[in-house]
Write a protein that holds these residues in place. Structure first.
Motif, mmCIF file in Angstrom:
data_model
loop_
_atom_site.group_PDB
_atom_site.id
_atom_site.type_symbol
_atom_site.label_atom_id
_atom_site.label_comp_id
_atom_site.label_asym_id
_atom_site.label_seq_id
_atom_site.Cartn_x
_atom_site.Cartn_y
_atom_site.Cartn_z
ATOM 1 N N ILE A 153 0.845 -1.205 0.000
ATOM 2 C CA ILE A 153 0.000 0.000 0.000
ATOM 3 C C ILE A 153 0.875 1.247 0.000
ATOM 4 O O ILE A 153 0.661 2.177 -0.783
ATOM 5 C CB ILE A 153 -0.934 0.007 1.229
ATOM 6 C CG1 ILE A 153 -1.884 -1.189 1.146
ATOM 7 C CG2 ILE A 153 -1.712 1.306 1.314
ATOM 8 C CD1 ILE A 153 -2.723 -1.407 2.389
ATOM 9 N N ASP A 154 1.895 1.248 0.853
ATOM 10 C CA ASP A 154 2.803 2.397 0.912
ATOM 11 C C ASP A 154 3.467 2.626 -0.422
ATOM 12 O O ASP A 154 3.624 3.767 -0.872
ATOM 13 C CB ASP A 154 3.870 2.173 1.984
ATOM 14 C CG ASP A 154 3.274 2.241 3.396
ATOM 15 O OD1 ASP A 154 2.120 2.719 3.504
ATOM 16 O OD2 ASP A 154 3.949 1.799 4.344
ATOM 17 N N GLY A 155 3.858 1.546 -1.065
ATOM 18 C CA GLY A 155 4.495 1.652 -2.372
ATOM 19 C C GLY A 155 3.575 2.330 -3.358
ATOM 20 O O GLY A 155 3.980 3.242 -4.101
ATOM 21 N N VAL A 156 2.331 1.924 -3.371
ATOM 22 C CA VAL A 156 1.361 2.517 -4.297
ATOM 23 C C VAL A 156 1.159 3.982 -3.956
ATOM 24 O O VAL A 156 1.084 4.846 -4.835
ATOM 25 C CB VAL A 156 0.028 1.742 -4.259
ATOM 26 C CG1 VAL A 156 -1.009 2.411 -5.142
ATOM 27 C CG2 VAL A 156 0.241 0.300 -4.698
ATOM 28 N N LYS A 157 1.100 4.285 -2.653
ATOM 29 C CA LYS A 157 0.912 5.677 -2.219
ATOM 30 C C LYS A 157 2.063 6.556 -2.710
ATOM 31 O O LYS A 157 1.847 7.623 -3.275
ATOM 32 C CB LYS A 157 0.836 5.744 -0.688
ATOM 33 C CG LYS A 157 -0.571 5.569 -0.162
ATOM 34 C CD LYS A 157 -0.585 5.804 1.342
ATOM 35 C CE LYS A 157 -1.946 5.447 1.926
ATOM 36 N NZ LYS A 157 -1.892 5.223 3.379
#
Length: 904
Positions: free
Chosen positions: A876-880
């Motif tokens: 999720i952090d990567g996508v953010k």
RNA sequence: GGGGGCAUAGCUCAGCUGGUUAGAGCGCCUGCUUCACACGUAGGAGGUCACAGGUUCGAGUCCUGUUGUCCCCACCA
């Protein structure tokens, strides 16, 4: 001698200057532009040998790590398949040695009973001699001479490959120790009732004139004929029709069989037929073995020459008539055909059958025919008295240790399934061979009372009747009987040696798939039976080395690759690297000159990187230690090196040798050469002397440590270069394997440096698209909210992005400029004459579309509740993060487009 | 007959226990006589990850089937 007078001597003849602890070196001139492996490899190998670093001793302060070499046959020379067999373990051994293990790489050769004997017989044929002419003793003398000659040649070739074997512990399957182990095992198994002698149906090679085990018979598709025959009923009431592929065996027919349920023939069961040509009356029997749908549903039964017929014969109590001699010719039981070679007999019998009106028709038929693995002569099933190993009780624990994971196979699923399939259906192993070259069976027969004496030492008298008239069994053992003991017989077993205690069980075995049954399986049950312990923990199967077209290498195609020629042309390092890069365990590998050339180019790249560093450090005091202060790019390369160290070590632990090799390749070529060296040039030619010195030290340190990672793969060139750089310790081969160091891991700086690199690449790409030559420099304006990294790398950007000047700021308004946009910044290149506004707008619009699409994708994910709920946080952090970057990029592109619209 | 592998860029192949925009080498196209390397350097083109379904928030990756291809075991005379 070293200029600084440290007394360090160079390894004689190196192209690079002296090695030296102080870091002060001679200025070197005239280094070859291209790496020349031939001279280096020979010299470095001698250096290792002199250092004694291949030798391993049990050492309580170290952990053992053991690999036994699959012993090559002494039949000739090394082929590229051996190079594969041996490169992989050598990589593992060199790696473990550097990690501080007592790493034993135990080499040896196999007497290869049948293969060697066949070769010697062939060679003798040219002199017009046969085995029998010479007699057993003289023949064996020749065999030992052969062994001296070819066994030695193989070792020489292995040395050229760079193998770091403990040559002092080299073994031969027929040396004194191995022979003792063989006898010990034979006697032990005999006493346990696991070895027995008996008359059984076995496979026989009429050319080698010996029994073969089941797995030594290879089935080959052959075009043959299917002869339909008619056997007259004894009562004269007609005929029964049957078909055969081997009409000559009819001489030994003792029945004709039909299926018990077959309505066509039910009424004939119990009647007799007259065997044509032989005129023997034989019964018609009913047996479920017969397939009603195949042929006419009638089978002639020849118990002496077909394993199925043998079984049928047993069930119906049929006589067994052997009609064949050892050489496949018809024997005295064949009446008028006696003495005819098999094929002749077949022809004559078909002719006679036809003349007698017994031949109905001849059909062409392709079928699988069993052939001798060695000479490809059609193998004949034959009844014969042989020695066997009883397999069922041995197989069980051998299956167990793989099932419970004590022995791990790689690739796991494929190899274990193959293994279980064979082990679970295993039949007794025929171990006697009617050959001379091999371990003679330790069984003696008493000529007076018939007693069989099986003994580790040669008996003088019969223990039963006291007779002195004993003679030893003439036969020798299957060559695999001795190789099955290899992991412990080579360590001194049956004696309880220090070596055996320390190095057994061995760690890894790296065989080809083709010997999983011949060797791997047999070592496992032997280890369990005799040592009560597994022989190795992991078996890494490698695939077959094929030619450039993907064909199997074979003598008939003459497409075999001679590794010695490859080494001569490209160097051993290139060959080794080529055999592992981009490969995964268990898969076949194609071999081509182009591939080796790619590895050779890599060696050359490394050589030149070293040459560059020498040009910058020679004559200066450059210790191979890290400086006090790091620049941004120093932190970047050091941090990258930490990641590579960690990953490569992990890959090796998982036997992902190919992946490990590519990671080092990429790091050295892309990160170190293409970026770091280019950046270093600026600093070393700059005015800041302290920074220039720091740069030299970082260059040295990173190269020197990368050499450690690469050493197991390309041992020669790495040792050569490492010796030439300032270094500590005697040799790279025993240097410590790099360990991941958190203190040298700079993730933040890595990201910052990547921003700069992205800008440089973006500018280069734009220029290239517009066909601007590097000689034409342009001013560059870099718009960014976070300028630190760009400021730090100002010089680098100028040089690598071909700038005449560089301005960094939060906002610029540049007219007539080409725009580049990266995730972290926007750049303007004022090149009025080159700017095609319409094209620029089109390009930016396209780029905007792409970025928007990706952004929409990312945002869709982030607004998906199930994704947020179920995906792991790091994803999720990567996508953010990505969405954030994309938003910024979209904003910058839109801004640029707006600027075009307003015309400013 | 039984079992298994493989199918990803023009070619040869990587891609770990599913996770951001699928990679490399070679080949191809375009710049570059840049002071380590043309066995080089900087860029570029090129992929519906064999096909059809399924599981999943998400499939080159897992499951089922299909097709092609290779191999191993068995050995119907």
């Amino acid at each position: 001698m070293c200029q600084a007078g440290c007394g360090d001597e160079k390894i004689a003849g190196g192209q690079f200057p002296i090695r030296c602890e102080t870091g002060v070196r001679n200025v070197n001139t005239e280094l070859a532009k291209a790496y020349e492996p031939q001279e280096v490899e020979k010299r470095i190998y001698d250096f290792w040998m002199k250092g004694g670093w291949f030798h391993a001793e049990p050492d309580p302060n170290k952990k053992p790590y053991t690999i036994v070499m699959p012993p090559p046959n002494i039949t000739g020379q090394l082929h590229v398949g051996h190079a594969m067999d041996e490169t992989m373990p050598d990589i593992l051994i060199r790696w473990k040695r550097m990690q501080g293990y007592s790493a034993l790489w135990l080499p040896g050769t196999d007497h290869a009973s049948i293969a060697t004997e066949a070769k010697i017989v062939d060679a003798m044929k040219e002199e017009g001699l046969t085995k029998e002419d010479l007699g057993r003793e003289k023949f064996l003398e020749r065999a030992w001479e052969w062994r001296e000659k070819y066994g030695g040649r193989i070792v020489e070739q292995q040395k050229l490959l760079g193998l770091s074997c403990d040559w002092e512990r080299s073994r031969f399957t027929m040396d004194e120790g191995c022979s003792r182990a063989v006898r010990h095992v034979f006697v032990k198994l005999y006493e346990k009732g696991l070895i027995y002698r008996g008359e059984r149906m076995i496979n026989w090679c009429p050319h080698c004139k010996t029994a073969l085990s089941d797995i030594e018979v290879e089935f080959e598709e052959q075009h043959g004929s299917f002869w339909h025959l008619r056997y007259p009923l004894a009562d004269g009431s007609g005929y029964i029709e049957l078909a055969t592929t081997r009409p000559e065996t009819m001489l030994g027919d003792t029945a004709v069989a039909v299926h018990p349920e077959d309505e066509r023939y039910k009424h004939l069961v119990g009647k007799n037929v007259i065997l044509p040509l032989v005129n023997r009356e034989i019964p018609i029997v009913a047996d479920e073995y017969v397939e009603m749908d195949f042929g006419t549903g009638v089978v002639k039964i020849t118990p002496a020459h077909d394993p199925n017929d043998f079984e049928v014969g047993k069930r119906h109590d049929l006589p067994i008539i052997n009609v064949m001699n050892e050489d496949g010719s018809i024997n005295e039981n064949g009446g008028k055909y006696a003495g005819l070679p098999g094929m002749e007999a077949r022809k004559q019998i078909v002719k006679d059958l036809e003349a007698g009106g017994y031949l109905i028709k001849t059909e062409p038929l392709t079928h699988n025919v069993g052939a001798c693995q060695r000479c490809h002569t059609v193998a004949e099933p034959r009844i014969s008295t042989q020695w066997f190993v009883k397999m069922d009780s041995l197989a069980k624990p051998a299956i167990g240790v793989v099932k419970d994971g004590r022995i791990r196979f790689i690739p796991e699923e494929r190899a274990t399934k193959t293994y279980y399939n064979w082990m679970e259906n295993i039949k007794d192993w025929c171990i006697s061979r009617q050959l001379w070259w091999g371990h003679r069976i330790p069984a003696w027969y008493c000529e007076d009372c018939g007693e069989i004496v099986v003994s580790e030492t040669d008996p003088d008298t019969c223990p039963k009747c006291g007779s002195k008239h004993l003679h030893q069994d003439e036969d020798t053992l299957d060559t695999w009987f001795s190789s099955a003991l290899w992991p412990f017989s080579t360590l001194g077993w049956p004696d309880e040696t220090e070596e055996l205690k320390y190095y057994y069980p061995t760690d890894v075995l790296v065989p080809g798939f083709d010997i999983i049954f011949f060797w791997v399986a047999r070592m496992i049950f032997s280890g369990m039976e005799h040592m009560g312990e597994i022989p190795f923990k992991t078996v890494c199967f490698h695939g077959l080395v094929r030619d450039a077209q993907g064909r199997k290498m074979s003598k008939s195609l003459n497409n075999g690759v001679d590794p010695m020629e490859v080494i001569e042309k490209f160097g051993a390092d290139a060959l080794r690297m080529c055999l592992v890069t981009g490969n995964s365990m268990g898969n076949d590998v194609r071999f081509s000159d182009e591939k080796v050339a790619a590895s050779r180019n890599f060696a050359n790249k490394l050589w030149n990187a070293a040459r560059f560093i020498h040009m910058n450090i020679d004559g200066k005091h450059v210790p191979c230690v890290l400086p006090e202060a790091f620049s941004l790019e120093d932190k970047w390369i050091l941090s990258r090196f930490q990641s590579v160290t960690k990953e490569v070590t992990e890959n090796l632990e998982k036997f992902e040798v190919g992946v490990a090799a590519s990671k080092i390749y990429d790091f050295l070529w892309d990160d170190f050469c293409d970026w770091f060296i280019e950046l270093a040039k600026i600093r070393m030619n700059g005015p800041d002397q302290a920074d220039a010195q720091n740069t030299r030290q970082v260059l040295c340190w990173v190269l020197s440590n990368t050499l450690k990672l690469l050493h197991p793969f390309m041992p020669f060139i790495t040792e050569e270069i490492w010796q030439s750089l300032p270094h500590e310790g005697e040799a790279l081969i025993i240097a410590s394997w790099p360990v991941y160091d958190e203190a040298l891991h700079f993730p933040e700086e890595e990201r910052e440096m990547v921003k700069v690199m992205e800008l440089i690449t973006a500018v280069r790409t734009r220029r290239s698209e517009m066909n601007v030559p590097p000689s034409r420099k342009a001013h560059l304006y870099v718009e960014t909210g976070n300028s630190a990294a760009f400021e730090a790398e100002r010089e680098a950007i100028c040089r690598l992005a071909y700038c005449s000047g560089l301005e960094i700021g939060e906002s610029f308004s540049v007219d007539g400029a080409v725009t580049v946009v990266t995730a972290a910044c926007k750049g303007y290149l004022p090149m009025d004459d080159l700017v095609d506004k319409a094209a620029e707008i089109a390009r930016l619009t396209k780029e905007l579309e792409g970025a928007k699409k990706q952004l929409a994708n990312a945002e869709a994910k982030l607004s998906n509740e199930t994704f947020i709920g179920k995906a792991p946080q790091n994803v999720i952090d990567g996508v953010k993060d990505n969405a954030e970057k994309l938003r910024e990029k979209v904003r910058m592109i839109e801004e640029s487009l707006k600027a075009f619209d307003t015309g400013c």
